[in-house]
Design an enzyme around this catalytic site. Structure first.
Site, PDB file in Angstrom:
ATOM      1  N   GLY A 129      72.367  25.061  92.084  1.00 14.19           N
ATOM      2  CA  GLY A 129      73.070  26.240  91.602  1.00 14.19           C
ATOM      3  C   GLY A 129      74.525  26.107  92.034  1.00 14.19           C
ATOM      4  O   GLY A 129      74.813  26.046  93.233  1.00 14.19           O
ATOM      5  N   ILE A 153      77.669  31.539  94.988  1.00 16.34           N
ATOM      6  CA  ILE A 153      77.245  31.131  96.336  1.00 16.34           C
ATOM      7  C   ILE A 153      77.303  29.605  96.453  1.00 16.34           C
ATOM      8  O   ILE A 153      77.768  29.074  97.469  1.00 16.34           O
ATOM      9  CB  ILE A 153      75.830  31.646  96.681  1.00 16.34           C
ATOM     10  CG1 ILE A 153      75.744  33.169  96.524  1.00 16.34           C
ATOM     11  CG2 ILE A 153      75.455  31.264  98.127  1.00 16.34           C
ATOM     12  CD1 ILE A 153      74.368  33.764  96.776  1.00 16.34           C
ATOM     13  N   ASP A 171      73.819  21.939  88.687  1.00 17.49           N
ATOM     14  CA  ASP A 171      73.583  23.103  87.823  1.00 17.49           C
ATOM     15  C   ASP A 171      72.922  22.616  86.539  1.00 17.49           C
ATOM     16  O   ASP A 171      72.621  21.419  86.400  1.00 17.49           O
ATOM     17  CB  ASP A 171      74.903  23.870  87.561  1.00 17.49           C
ATOM     18  CG  ASP A 171      74.675  25.373  87.418  1.00 17.49           C
ATOM     19  OD1 ASP A 171      73.972  25.773  86.467  1.00 17.49           O
ATOM     20  OD2 ASP A 171      75.177  26.149  88.248  1.00 17.49           O
ATOM     21  N   ARG A 210      75.273  42.015 108.312  1.00 12.69           N
ATOM     22  CA  ARG A 210      75.782  43.302 107.803  1.00 12.69           C
ATOM     23  C   ARG A 210      75.611  44.387 108.862  1.00 12.69           C
ATOM     24  O   ARG A 210      76.520  45.185 109.123  1.00 12.69           O
ATOM     25  CB  ARG A 210      75.026  43.673 106.506  1.00 12.69           C
ATOM     26  CG  ARG A 210      75.453  42.787 105.348  1.00 12.69           C
ATOM     27  CD  ARG A 210      74.686  43.035 104.066  1.00 12.69           C
ATOM     28  NE  ARG A 210      75.303  42.259 102.985  1.00 12.69           N
ATOM     29  CZ  ARG A 210      74.659  41.798 101.923  1.00 12.69           C
ATOM     30  NH1 ARG A 210      73.367  42.024 101.766  1.00 12.69           N
ATOM     31  NH2 ARG A 210      75.308  41.103 101.007  1.00 12.69           N
ATOM     32  N   HIS A 261      63.466  41.084 101.965  1.00  9.21           N
ATOM     33  CA  HIS A 261      64.881  41.273 101.625  1.00  9.21           C
ATOM     34  C   HIS A 261      64.976  42.270 100.473  1.00  9.21           C
ATOM     35  O   HIS A 261      65.297  41.928  99.341  1.00  9.21           O
ATOM     36  CB  HIS A 261      65.461  39.914 101.218  1.00  9.21           C
ATOM     37  CG  HIS A 261      66.945  39.910 101.033  1.00  9.21           C
ATOM     38  ND1 HIS A 261      67.816  40.515 101.894  1.00  9.21           N
ATOM     39  CD2 HIS A 261      67.716  39.323 100.079  1.00  9.21           C
ATOM     40  CE1 HIS A 261      69.051  40.315 101.471  1.00  9.21           C
ATOM     41  NE2 HIS A 261      69.016  39.602 100.369  1.00  9.21           N
TER      42      HIS A 261
HETATM   43  N1  APR Z   1      69.057  24.529  88.053  1.00 12.23           N
HETATM   44  C1  APR Z   1      70.263  24.613  88.639  1.00 12.23           C
HETATM   45  N2  APR Z   1      71.068  25.672  88.522  1.00 12.23           N
HETATM   46  C2  APR Z   1      70.630  26.697  87.789  1.00 12.23           C
HETATM   47  C3  APR Z   1      69.368  26.704  87.158  1.00 12.23           C
HETATM   48  C4  APR Z   1      68.570  25.557  87.304  1.00 12.23           C
HETATM   49  N3  APR Z   1      67.385  25.453  86.745  1.00 12.23           N
HETATM   50  N4  APR Z   1      69.227  27.875  86.508  1.00 12.23           N
HETATM   51  C5  APR Z   1      70.355  28.596  86.727  1.00 12.23           C
HETATM   52  N5  APR Z   1      71.202  27.885  87.496  1.00 12.23           N
HETATM   53  C6  APR Z   1      72.543  28.234  87.945  1.00 12.23           C
HETATM   54  C7  APR Z   1      73.337  29.081  86.965  1.00 12.23           C
HETATM   55  O1  APR Z   1      73.772  28.323  85.840  1.00 12.23           O
HETATM   56  C8  APR Z   1      74.472  29.570  87.844  1.00 12.23           C
HETATM   57  O2  APR Z   1      75.593  28.704  87.796  1.00 12.23           O
HETATM   58  O3  APR Z   1      72.537  29.031  89.120  1.00 12.23           O
HETATM   59  C9  APR Z   1      73.871  29.549  89.249  1.00 12.23           C
HETATM   60  C10 APR Z   1      73.810  30.927  89.911  1.00 12.23           C
HETATM   61  O4  APR Z   1      75.117  31.294  90.159  1.00 12.23           O
HETATM   62  P1  APR Z   1      75.647  32.809  90.012  1.00 12.23           P
HETATM   63  O5  APR Z   1      75.218  33.342  88.678  1.00 12.23           O
HETATM   64  O6  APR Z   1      77.103  32.803  90.330  1.00 12.23           O
HETATM   65  O7  APR Z   1      74.811  33.588  91.122  1.00 12.23           O
HETATM   66  P2  APR Z   1      75.092  33.641  92.714  1.00 12.23           P
HETATM   67  O8  APR Z   1      75.945  34.810  93.020  1.00 12.23           O
HETATM   68  O9  APR Z   1      75.491  32.309  93.214  1.00 12.23           O
HETATM   69  O10 APR Z   1      73.618  34.026  93.228  1.00 12.23           O
HETATM   70  C11 APR Z   1      72.530  33.135  93.041  1.00 12.23           C
HETATM   71  O11 APR Z   1      71.287  33.974  94.919  1.00 12.23           O
HETATM   72  O12 APR Z   1      71.663  35.797  96.318  1.00 12.23           O
HETATM   73  C12 APR Z   1      70.981  35.318  95.202  1.00 12.23           C
HETATM   74  O13 APR Z   1      70.629  37.303  93.887  1.00 12.23           O
HETATM   75  C13 APR Z   1      71.325  36.087  93.956  1.00 12.23           C
HETATM   76  O14 APR Z   1      69.486  35.204  92.677  1.00 12.23           O
HETATM   77  C14 APR Z   1      70.892  35.110  92.902  1.00 12.23           C
HETATM   78  C15 APR Z   1      71.231  33.758  93.517  1.00 12.23           C
END
Ligand code: APR
Length: 312
Positions: free
Chosen positions: A10, A14, A34, A154, A178
């Site tokens: 991802g 984060i 990703d 927090r 959580h």
């Molecule tokens: N493989 C890799 N990456 C993926 C996949 C996958 N199969 N499916 C989705 N993603 C990627 C998305 O394309 C996106 O870039 O995961 C990323 C998630 O990034 P954000 O949308 O910015 O989310 P983020 O704020 O990083 O949070 C991610 O962590 O805290 C938790 O609730 C939050 O579930 C969420 C996760």
């Protein structure tokens, strides 16, 4: 000694912050993964971070990819793949989409880095850790979820602010799932070993506990998406404890085999993380109220896990 390899699954908010901090701390070489449609984002963030490494003078590499072969042999993976919350949503509302994603991630982890220490961050956290563990077949000592560290941070900040003391001296512990039913353990709060109740009145403490429970939602409401700086720092502390065998005691979602009266589920409890992964689950005495609150939280987690189990 070869540098450690850290797979960040991802490359969103984060994931990007994790990559930046890992290179800054030189914890290892980063592979930011990703989906193919977002490969450009992963590659772009990696390039930006490598250019920053020239400015800050750090030796660690960071690449972006959508190819799991690049993660092969990783020592640690941190999984943030999945959708985050939007205003008005609970973490549990994400289960329908994120269960499919965590299964894909677990299948790839099993294939490409079966010996990694896996830290799950995607929500709904406790259910996602459960499913990653079940699907990947990773040993229970090599899987844990990041939530308690963030919720405790927090709590720590709110308490430091209320008591007007350094955040460094505040110790807090948040157990359970959580979610809105998480269990901040006020009986264990101290300010450098002084019971927090000496500095913060009970009505103020009750208000802080409510704010901790809604701490993630407060940020989602402000930003339209979920937090990423503190979640990344929390996961990195867990990774560091594993990579450097620090044996820190941290609240994390861990697999229970009867501790606290629960088994075959992941929920936030104090654990020791060292070179073997989750080396120990610590059972601490809880008050009657805290025990009841943990039960309520565990039941909420089980409800979401049941949805996961029933999802084909
Ligand atoms: N493989 C890799 N990456 C993926 C996949 C996958 N199969 N499916 C989705 N993603 C990627 C998305 O394309 C996106 O870039 O995961 C990323 C998630 O990034 P954000 O949308 O910015 O989310 P983020 O704020 O990083 O949070 C991610 O962590 O805290 C938790 O609730 C939050 O579930 C969420 C996760």
């Amino acid at each position: 000694m070869a540098r450690k390899k850290i797979g960040l699954i991802g490359a969103g908010n984060i994931g990007g912050e994790l990559a930046n901090q890992i290179v800054e701390k030189q914890l290892g070489d980063v592979v930011l993964v990703d989906i193919p449609e977002k490969e450009g984002v992963a590659k772009g963030k990696a390039l930006d971070i490598m250019q920053n490494s020239a400015l800050i003078g750090k030796d660690a590499s960071c690449i972006g990819t959508s190819n799991w072969q690049d993660v092969a042999g990783a020592d640690v993976i941190i999984v943030t793949a999945g959708i985050p919350r939007k205003p008005g949503q609970s973490r549990d509302d994400l289960v329908g989409v994120n269960v499919g994603i965590i299964r894909t991630v677990a299948d790839n982890a099993k294939k490409y880095c079966p010996n990694a220490f896996a830290i799950i961050v995607a929500n709904p956290l406790d259910a996602m850790v459960f499913e990653f563990h079940r699907r990947s077949g990773f040993d229970k000592s090599k899987v844990c979820g990041m939530a308690g560290m963030l919720d405790s941070a927090r709590f720590q900040y709110f308490l430091a602010d209320a008591a007007n003391v350094s955040v460094k001296d505040v110790r807090t512990m948040v157990l359970g799932g959580h979610g809105d039913d998480m269990v901040p353990i006020s009986s264990m709060c101290t300010i450098n070993a002084v019971p927090a109740s000496e500095l913060v009145a009970s009505d103020k403490m009750a208000a802080i506990i409510q704010r901790v429970r809604g701490g993630g939602g407060e940020i989602v409401k402000l930003m339209g998406t979920s937090a990423y700086y503190a979640p990344a720092s929390a996961a990195i502390q867990m990774a560091e404890s594993f990579l450097f065998d620090q044996k820190r005691l941290m609240p994390c979602a861990a697999y229970l085999t009867g501790q606290y009266g629960y088994k075959d589920m992941f929920i936030g409890v104090p654990i020791i993380i060292g070179a073997s992964g989750v080396e120990k689950v610590i059972e601490v005495p809880l008050t009657v109220d805290e025990t009841a609150a943990l039960k309520k939280s565990a039941e909420a987690v089980m409800t979401v896990v049941d949805i996961v189990k029933k999802t084909p």
